[in-house]
Design a protein around this motif. Structure first.
Motif, mmCIF file in Angstrom:
data_model
loop_
_atom_site.group_PDB
_atom_site.id
_atom_site.type_symbol
_atom_site.label_atom_id
_atom_site.label_comp_id
_atom_site.label_asym_id
_atom_site.label_seq_id
_atom_site.Cartn_x
_atom_site.Cartn_y
_atom_site.Cartn_z
ATOM 1 N N ASP A 204 38.230 33.461 44.085
ATOM 2 C CA ASP A 204 38.949 32.264 43.639
ATOM 3 C C ASP A 204 39.901 32.578 42.488
ATOM 4 N N GLY A 205 39.473 33.463 41.595
ATOM 5 C CA GLY A 205 40.344 33.824 40.470
ATOM 6 C C GLY A 205 41.607 34.534 40.921
ATOM 7 N N LEU A 206 41.452 35.427 41.914
ATOM 8 C CA LEU A 206 42.632 36.098 42.481
ATOM 9 C C LEU A 206 43.533 35.083 43.171
ATOM 10 N N ARG A 207 42.935 34.173 43.935
ATOM 11 C CA ARG A 207 43.705 33.157 44.659
ATOM 12 C C ARG A 207 44.478 32.259 43.689
ATOM 13 N N ALA A 208 43.871 31.979 42.538
ATOM 14 C CA ALA A 208 44.515 31.111 41.547
ATOM 15 C C ALA A 208 45.546 31.851 40.702
ATOM 16 N N LEU A 210 44.882 34.028 38.317
ATOM 17 C CA LEU A 210 44.418 34.180 36.935
ATOM 18 C C LEU A 210 44.308 35.652 36.532
ATOM 19 N N PHE A 211 44.234 36.540 37.511
ATOM 20 C CA PHE A 211 44.243 37.974 37.265
ATOM 21 C C PHE A 211 44.672 38.662 38.550
ATOM 22 N N THR A 212 44.897 39.954 38.482
ATOM 23 C CA THR A 212 45.411 40.699 39.630
ATOM 24 C C THR A 212 44.371 41.688 40.148
ATOM 25 N N VAL A 213 44.617 42.192 41.336
ATOM 26 C CA VAL A 213 43.748 43.221 41.901
ATOM 27 C C VAL A 213 43.731 44.448 41.006
ATOM 28 N N ASP A 214 44.879 44.846 40.499
ATOM 29 C CA ASP A 214 44.928 46.027 39.631
ATOM 30 C C ASP A 214 44.036 45.848 38.413
ATOM 31 N N GLU A 215 43.995 44.639 37.882
ATOM 32 C CA GLU A 215 43.171 44.402 36.688
ATOM 33 C C GLU A 215 41.682 44.492 37.011
ATOM 34 N N ILE A 216 41.246 43.913 38.133
ATOM 35 C CA ILE A 216 39.809 43.963 38.413
ATOM 36 C C ILE A 216 39.373 45.330 38.928
ATOM 37 N N CYS A 217 40.330 46.147 39.355
ATOM 38 C CA CYS A 217 39.974 47.501 39.797
ATOM 39 C C CYS A 217 39.539 48.390 38.638
ATOM 40 N N THR A 218 39.724 47.935 37.407
ATOM 41 C CA THR A 218 39.227 48.677 36.249
ATOM 42 C C THR A 218 37.751 48.397 35.990
ATOM 43 N N LEU A 219 37.199 47.415 36.713
ATOM 44 C CA LEU A 219 35.805 47.025 36.514
ATOM 45 C C LEU A 219 34.874 47.851 37.387
ATOM 46 N N LYS A 239 46.017 40.665 51.713
ATOM 47 C CA LYS A 239 44.907 39.729 51.891
ATOM 48 C C LYS A 239 43.715 40.393 52.571
ATOM 49 N N ARG A 240 43.990 41.181 53.600
ATOM 50 C CA ARG A 240 42.891 41.865 54.276
ATOM 51 C C ARG A 240 42.257 42.916 53.359
ATOM 52 N N ARG A 241 43.083 43.591 52.588
ATOM 53 C CA ARG A 241 42.577 44.599 51.648
ATOM 54 C C ARG A 241 41.626 43.951 50.643
ATOM 55 N N GLN A 242 42.046 42.822 50.112
ATOM 56 C CA GLN A 242 41.210 42.112 49.150
ATOM 57 C C GLN A 242 39.899 41.660 49.785
ATOM 58 N N HIS A 243 39.983 41.094 50.967
ATOM 59 C CA HIS A 243 38.780 40.606 51.646
ATOM 60 C C HIS A 243 37.814 41.755 51.948
ATOM 61 N N GLU A 244 38.350 42.852 52.463
ATOM 62 C CA GLU A 244 37.493 43.988 52.796
ATOM 63 C C GLU A 244 36.819 44.557 51.548
ATOM 64 N N ALA A 245 37.552 44.600 50.443
ATOM 65 C CA ALA A 245 36.972 45.145 49.211
ATOM 66 C C ALA A 245 35.874 44.241 48.671
ATOM 67 N N PHE A 302 34.572 35.537 32.355
ATOM 68 C CA PHE A 302 34.486 34.525 31.305
ATOM 69 C C PHE A 302 35.814 34.411 30.555
ATOM 70 N N LYS A 303 36.368 35.562 30.196
ATOM 71 C CA LYS A 303 37.612 35.550 29.422
ATOM 72 C C LYS A 303 38.815 35.159 30.271
ATOM 73 N N ARG A 304 38.875 35.692 31.478
ATOM 74 C CA ARG A 304 40.097 35.544 32.254
ATOM 75 C C ARG A 304 40.076 34.352 33.211
ATOM 76 N N MET A 305 38.889 33.821 33.494
ATOM 77 C CA MET A 305 38.797 32.708 34.448
ATOM 78 C C MET A 305 38.222 31.456 33.789
ATOM 79 N N TYR A 306 36.979 31.538 33.307
ATOM 80 C CA TYR A 306 36.335 30.340 32.775
ATOM 81 C C TYR A 306 36.994 29.851 31.492
ATOM 82 N N ARG A 307 37.665 30.755 30.775
ATOM 83 C CA ARG A 307 38.369 30.350 29.555
ATOM 84 C C ARG A 307 39.867 30.644 29.650
#
Length: 378
Positions: A204-208, A210-219, A239-245, A302-307
């Motif tokens: 949902d955060g990616l869809r909105a 609020l952050f990018t795939v590149d950013e969450i790939c650091t997690l 879209k398929r890449r995101q779903h598969e990951a 929490f930082k990038r989505m809920y706040r």
């Protein structure tokens, strides 16, 4: 086949109000079905997780979240030899007590209810299934089995200290052994909740935006999942890449719970569900290593989505809605619908009246709360 430590429907502690059992459904199946057919469950369709309902059609709601939790919980329960019907019942009921506007609405209502015993959504879920659902001729509530009620009340662990009033009131007439852990089925439902929201909040955060795939790939976990997709399916569209990951992230969490829980169960060697309750610790868990990874993901969310700034603005707006509705109804309970007036008449003091008002507001959907606020304040 059920494991020896599973909840056996033939040995259920039964219901508060005795009933003739079904010839073709076990007791926990009936519990699940009653939850699905309840008014509170249908209302979850228009209660949100993070985003307010009108912000988009594709974001998760409490209903879709509950269905996802139940799907994960069934998978884990079957793999561990636990009762899948009981697990599913607890999973489907776990969010029934949520207010409109997600945790924001709950925080606002809890603050307003502080002089009257506070508000807790888990306790409210128990209140709904034992009192506020009023469809059956012989009783208020859904008359669920003891095991399902136990799971709803303490799927997150023992409840000790100052009990929420909704738990204290019910436990006084039908003790749920709140100071122990629940059976394995409820523990599975709790972990499945974590798995579901960790996964779908990323989506949902990616869809909105609020952050990018590149950013969450650091997690942790996530970067490895995307790297594997790129290796197996090079050049896949975004879209398929995101779903598969995210499918792979989901799978990592489920696999970790299964491996860890099987080991813990083997070490504890429980011979019954009572042995699980008596252990004093949960047996359905993430590994310590994965739990640390998930803490990092939750911190990011929490930082990038809920706040996120846009979410914070909406939080302030919907908090105001709850803060203005509550005193209106408390000062003039005649504003409550006719079917609530019997509860108002039975309220012997301001605390009892405040709890009636809290029940009413907590049951609202996002849409209805906004409509009522507009009608009563403009």
């Amino acid at each position: 086949m059920l494991a020896t430590f599973a909840s056996d429907p033939a040995r259920s502690r039964g219901r508060l109000y005795p009933e003739e059992e079904s010839a073709f459904r076990e007791p926990f199946q009936r519990d699940r079905d009653r939850i699905i057919h309840s008014s509170a469950f249908r209302r979850l369709k228009h209660k949100t997780q993070v985003f307010v309902e009108h912000e988009g059609d594709y974001f998760r709601t409490r209903l879709t979240h509950s269905i996802e939790v139940a799907q994960v919980a069934r998978t884990i329960a079957v793999a561990l030899g636990l009762n899948s019907h009981l697990t599913e019942a607890v999973a489907l009921a776990h969010d029934l007590g949520h207010t409109p506007f997600g945790h924001t609405g709950e925080d606002a209502l809890d603050a307003l209810m502080a002089p009257y015993g506070g508000f807790d959504h888990n306790a409210q879920a128990l209140r709904i299934v034992t009192s506020l659902e009023r469809h059956y001729a012989g009783w208020d509530g859904l008359n669920l089995t003891w095991e399902t009620l136990e799971g709803i009340a303490k799927h997150n662990g023992p409840v000790t200290g100052d009990l929420p009033y909704a738990l204290a009131e019910y436990d006084a007439r039908h003790p749920l052994e709140l100071d122990t852990h629940a059976g394995g089925e409820a523990q599975v439902a709790a972990l499945s909740d974590d798995i579901a929201y960790n996964n779908h909040d990323l989506d949902d955060g990616l869809r909105a935006g609020l952050f990018t795939v590149d950013e969450i790939c650091t997690l942790p976990i996530i970067g490895e999942a995307f790297a594997e997709v790129d290796r197996v399916h090079p050049g896949l569209d975004l879209k398929r890449r995101q779903h598969e990951a995210l499918r792979r992230v989901f799978g990592v969490m489920v696999s970790d719970v299964l491996v860890t829980s099987k080991r813990l169960l083997q070490e504890a060697n429980p011979g019954s569900v009572e042995d699980i309750r008596a252990l004093g610790r949960p047996v359905i868990r993430f590994s310590d290593a994965l739990w640390q990874d998930l803490k990092a993901i939750r911190s990011f969310l929490f930082k990038r989505m809920y706040r996120a700034p846009s979410v914070v603005v909406m939080r302030a707006e919907v908090t105001q809605v709850v803060e203005e509705l509550f005193p209106l109804f408390l000062a003039d309970p005649a504003l409550l619908p006719e079917e609530w007036q019997a509860d108002v008449a039975q309220a012997g003091d301001k605390t009892a009246l405040a709890r009636v008002v809290a029940d009413y507001i907590a049951g609202m959907t996002d849409r209805f709360a906004l409509q009522e606020h507009k009608r009563l304040t403009t």
